[in-house]
Design an enzyme around this catalytic site. Structure first.
Site, PDB file in Angstrom:
ATOM      1  N   CYS A 105      34.625  -1.559 130.151  1.00  0.00           N
ATOM      2  CA  CYS A 105      35.452  -2.284 129.090  1.00  0.00           C
ATOM      3  C   CYS A 105      36.840  -2.714 130.170  1.00  0.00           C
ATOM      4  CB  CYS A 105      35.652  -1.550 128.084  1.00  0.00           C
ATOM      5  SG  CYS A 105      34.445  -0.629 127.252  1.00  0.00           S
ATOM      6  N   HIS A 365      36.085  -5.463 119.780  1.00  0.00           N
ATOM      7  CA  HIS A 365      35.992  -4.806 121.022  1.00  0.00           C
ATOM      8  C   HIS A 365      34.774  -5.653 121.716  1.00  0.00           C
ATOM      9  CE1 HIS A 365      37.002  -2.465 124.831  1.00  0.00           C
ATOM     10  NE2 HIS A 365      36.049  -2.056 124.297  1.00  0.00           N
TER      11      HIS A 365
HETATM   12  N1  CAA Z   1      27.967   8.887 106.066  1.00  0.00           N
HETATM   13  C1  CAA Z   1      27.096   9.143 106.720  1.00  0.00           C
HETATM   14  N2  CAA Z   1      26.477   8.857 107.935  1.00  0.00           N
HETATM   15  C2  CAA Z   1      27.171   7.880 108.717  1.00  0.00           C
HETATM   16  C3  CAA Z   1      27.153   6.901 107.337  1.00  0.00           C
HETATM   17  C4  CAA Z   1      27.848   7.605 106.038  1.00  0.00           C
HETATM   18  N3  CAA Z   1      28.234   6.600 105.207  1.00  0.00           N
HETATM   19  N4  CAA Z   1      27.092   6.128 107.883  1.00  0.00           N
HETATM   20  C5  CAA Z   1      26.910   5.709 108.964  1.00  0.00           C
HETATM   21  N5  CAA Z   1      26.742   6.925 109.223  1.00  0.00           N
HETATM   22  C6  CAA Z   1      25.997   7.732 110.886  1.00  0.00           C
HETATM   23  C7  CAA Z   1      24.934   7.807 110.863  1.00  0.00           C
HETATM   24  O1  CAA Z   1      24.129   8.581 111.832  1.00  0.00           O
HETATM   25  C8  CAA Z   1      24.740   5.923 111.685  1.00  0.00           C
HETATM   26  O2  CAA Z   1      23.333   6.524 111.992  1.00  0.00           O
HETATM   27  P1  CAA Z   1      21.801   6.152 112.154  1.00  0.00           P
HETATM   28  O3  CAA Z   1      21.549   4.776 111.277  1.00  0.00           O
HETATM   29  O4  CAA Z   1      20.949   5.000 113.238  1.00  0.00           O
HETATM   30  O5  CAA Z   1      21.167   6.747 111.494  1.00  0.00           O
HETATM   31  C9  CAA Z   1      25.717   6.439 112.049  1.00  0.00           C
HETATM   32  O6  CAA Z   1      26.789   7.011 112.140  1.00  0.00           O
HETATM   33  C10 CAA Z   1      25.837   4.655 112.893  1.00  0.00           C
HETATM   34  O7  CAA Z   1      25.745   4.264 111.495  1.00  0.00           O
HETATM   35  P2  CAA Z   1      25.552   2.483 111.504  1.00  0.00           P
HETATM   36  O8  CAA Z   1      24.800   1.685 112.243  1.00  0.00           O
HETATM   37  O9  CAA Z   1      26.124   2.192 109.906  1.00  0.00           O
HETATM   38  O10 CAA Z   1      26.836   2.257 111.870  1.00  0.00           O
HETATM   39  P3  CAA Z   1      27.988   0.793 112.597  1.00  0.00           P
HETATM   40  O11 CAA Z   1      27.056  -0.299 113.070  1.00  0.00           O
HETATM   41  O12 CAA Z   1      28.650   1.014 111.390  1.00  0.00           O
HETATM   42  O13 CAA Z   1      28.937   1.640 113.245  1.00  0.00           O
HETATM   43  C11 CAA Z   1      29.790   2.995 114.871  1.00  0.00           C
HETATM   44  C12 CAA Z   1      29.761   2.716 113.789  1.00  0.00           C
HETATM   45  C13 CAA Z   1      28.989   3.944 115.639  1.00  0.00           C
HETATM   46  C14 CAA Z   1      31.671   3.935 114.258  1.00  0.00           C
HETATM   47  C15 CAA Z   1      29.812   2.538 116.010  1.00  0.00           C
HETATM   48  O14 CAA Z   1      31.166   1.323 115.519  1.00  0.00           O
HETATM   49  C16 CAA Z   1      30.643   2.297 117.399  1.00  0.00           C
HETATM   50  O15 CAA Z   1      29.821   2.734 117.827  1.00  0.00           O
HETATM   51  N6  CAA Z   1      31.624   2.584 117.856  1.00  0.00           N
HETATM   52  C17 CAA Z   1      32.284   2.655 118.798  1.00  0.00           C
HETATM   53  C18 CAA Z   1      31.818   1.463 119.497  1.00  0.00           C
HETATM   54  C19 CAA Z   1      32.661   1.785 122.056  1.00  0.00           C
HETATM   55  O16 CAA Z   1      31.985   3.245 121.579  1.00  0.00           O
HETATM   56  N7  CAA Z   1      32.540   1.220 122.224  1.00  0.00           N
HETATM   57  C20 CAA Z   1      33.224   1.818 123.916  1.00  0.00           C
HETATM   58  C21 CAA Z   1      34.529   2.428 123.545  1.00  0.00           C
HETATM   59  S1  CAA Z   1      35.248   3.360 124.815  1.00  0.00           S
HETATM   60  C22 CAA Z   1      35.357   2.050 126.065  1.00  0.00           C
HETATM   61  O17 CAA Z   1      36.536   0.782 125.651  1.00  0.00           O
HETATM   62  C23 CAA Z   1      35.906   1.909 127.564  1.00  0.00           C
HETATM   63  C24 CAA Z   1      34.775   1.843 127.945  1.00  0.00           C
HETATM   64  O18 CAA Z   1      34.730   1.694 129.365  1.00  0.00           O
HETATM   65  C25 CAA Z   1      32.943   1.762 127.073  1.00  0.00           C
END
Ligand code: CAA
Length: 417
Positions: A105, A365
């Site tokens: 990142c 991001h």
């Molecule tokens: N209730 C319960 N669980 C839920 C839910 C709800 N309403 N909505 C979503 N979930 C859960 C489910 O388990 C779902 O997985 P499945 O659909 O596969 O079962 C999981 O959350 C993901 O759901 P979505 O696909 O709908 O989620 P999303 O697309 O909105 O993503 C997020 C949300 C997982 C938080 C995602 O935004 C994310 O991964 N963010 C972090 C990104 C990240 O890690 N970036 C790197 C940062 S680290 C850095 O900067 C340094 C480096 O070098 C990497």
């Protein structure tokens, strides 16, 4: 690295950052689904590059060298060799020396630092691009791709969402200590509120209240599969999975003259330093020691101190990272970063506004893009170009801190307006 030649940032261009919950993001429930597609990595690179050249009045033929920061184009876009992809953005870039830089990142920050080192060695006009698309895969698959920024063989099994889980460990340590869920919530609320004023932000239309951000609920669920860590991380604690690109033109004094510009058309770079930690060793959960090191080097190179900063961009990959960044950059003593949040000091109208466009949580991001975008955001704030989220106070200096992995690569830059 102290600067043996003067280095200036002329300006640049950032595309909108989009992904889930952005009104223009095409997915199955969008009215345009099947009619048009989200922009590709190729299109992002071209749009940001041409936008930066145009915004700064830089003919592509005048670019001496270019750098592109990208983390995992091979996995999300099945495309590597991005130096050559950047050349494809404009016919007059053909055969220019171009290099892709990768540092997770912090890829964008490292691309910028590489350009600066080249300017110190004699380059006059440099182009720096950061680009990433991440929405081509489901979030869970993306979690696997991004896990390559950690020590994959050791960390991957923590959770499908490896990075969210690694930072849930920090959240837990923070909450086991003096920090509260409300402190973490304050980071998210500030990020979304700032993003709501920023037309380029991924979360520009999404509202976040302190009540929602501080409590797990159906609207803001915890989602980790790791049962021990699950209670410690909510959706609102996370940065976004975004697509987007940012590019800028960086020049020497001679470069300014070549382009018919003066220092008044630019911000001046006072420091661009980086530090690299050991991928195979985990640091203490509540210290960002690699970032602390890069920051110490930056202040020493620039001959300034944390109290001189008027605005800051910090790497808020998860809510807990932001107060830890305040500490690493010397804005607060170790263990006291969250007090700046409680006192409102880092809000847009505070004495040290941080992440004014929404940061990684609100602006978004696209990982390899972030470091370039952060430096350009500081430049835009110092030059009064931020529109509805412009800081309304005199500012001389600004700082940006870009982090790769769990504090393994850190790039810190300081600019003067
Ligand atoms: N209730 C319960 N669980 C839920 C839910 C709800 N309403 N909505 C979503 N979930 C859960 C489910 O388990 C779902 O997985 P499945 O659909 O596969 O079962 C999981 O959350 C993901 O759901 P979505 O696909 O709908 O989620 P999303 O697309 O909105 O993503 C997020 C949300 C997982 C938080 C995602 O935004 C994310 O991964 N963010 C972090 C990104 C990240 O890690 N970036 C790197 C940062 S680290 C850095 O900067 C340094 C480096 O070098 C990497």
């Amino acid at each position: 690295m102290s600067l043996s030649r003067r280095v200036f940032i002329l300006g640049g261009h950032t595309t909108p950052f989009i992904g889930k919950r952005h009104p223009d993001f095409i997915w199955k429930r969008h009215p345009d689904f099947g009619k048009r597609e989200n922009p590709s990595l190729e299109e992002y690179i071209t749009t940001a590059t041409c936008g930066a050249l145009e915004a700064t009045g830089t003919p592509a033929a005048e670019v001496d060298k270019a750098w592109i920061g990208n983390f995992v184009g091979e996995l999300f876009a099945s495309q590597g060799h991005l130096g050559a992809a950047l050349v494809g953005a404009h016919p007059d870039l053909l055969y220019k020396p171009v290099m892709r830089v990768e540092g997770a990142c912090a890829s964008g920050g490292l691309a910028f630092a590489s350009a600066v080192e080249s300017i110190l060695a004699g380059t006059d006009v440099a182009l720096v691009v950061g680009a990433e698309v991440q929405t081509t895969a489901p979030a869970r698959t993306g979690g696997d791709y991004l896990a390559r920024a950690a020590h994959y063989s050791r960390h991957r099994s923590i959770d499908d969402f490896t990075f969210p889980a690694l930072f849930a460990i920090k959240n837990k340590a923070f909450l086991d200590g003096e920090g509260t869920e409300e402190d973490l919530g304050r980071v998210a609320v500030k990020a979304y509120a700032n993003a709501n004023r920023n037309p380029l932000a991924h979360m520009r239309t999404v509202k976040m209240s302190l009540e929602t951000a501080s409590n797990a609920s159906d609207r803001n669920p915890t989602f980790l599969g790791n049962e021990e860590l699950n209670p410690y991380l909510k959706m609102s604690d996370c940065s976004q999975v975004s697509d987007g690109a940012s590019a800028m033109v960086v020049v020497s004094e001679e470069g300014l003259r070549k382009l018919g510009k003066t220092p008044d058309d630019a911000t001046e770079l006072l420091a661009a330093t980086y530090a690299t930690g050991n991928l195979y060793q985990d640091g203490p959960p509540l210290r960002l020691e690699t970032t602390e090191t890069a920051a110490r080097r930056a202040y020493a190179a620039a001959g300034v101190s944390p109290g001189d900063m008027g605005v800051a961009e910090v790497h808020d990959c998860f809510t807990v990272t932001e107060p830890l960044m305040y500490e690493a950059l010397g804005f607060a003593e170790i263990g006291r970063g969250h007090h700046l949040l409680r006192e409102g000091r880092t809000e847009i109208d505070g004495d040290l506004p941080v992440n004014t466009g929404g940061g990684l949580i609100g602006f978004g991001h696209p990982v390899g893009t972030t470091g370039v975008k952060q430096i350009l955001e500081v430049h835009r704030q110092l030059r009064g170009q931020c529109g509805d989220y412009q800081v309304n106070k005199p500012m001389k200096l600004g700082i940006a801190a870009n982090m790769g992995g769990d504090d393994k690569t850190a790039v810190v830059t300081i600019q003067r307006g």
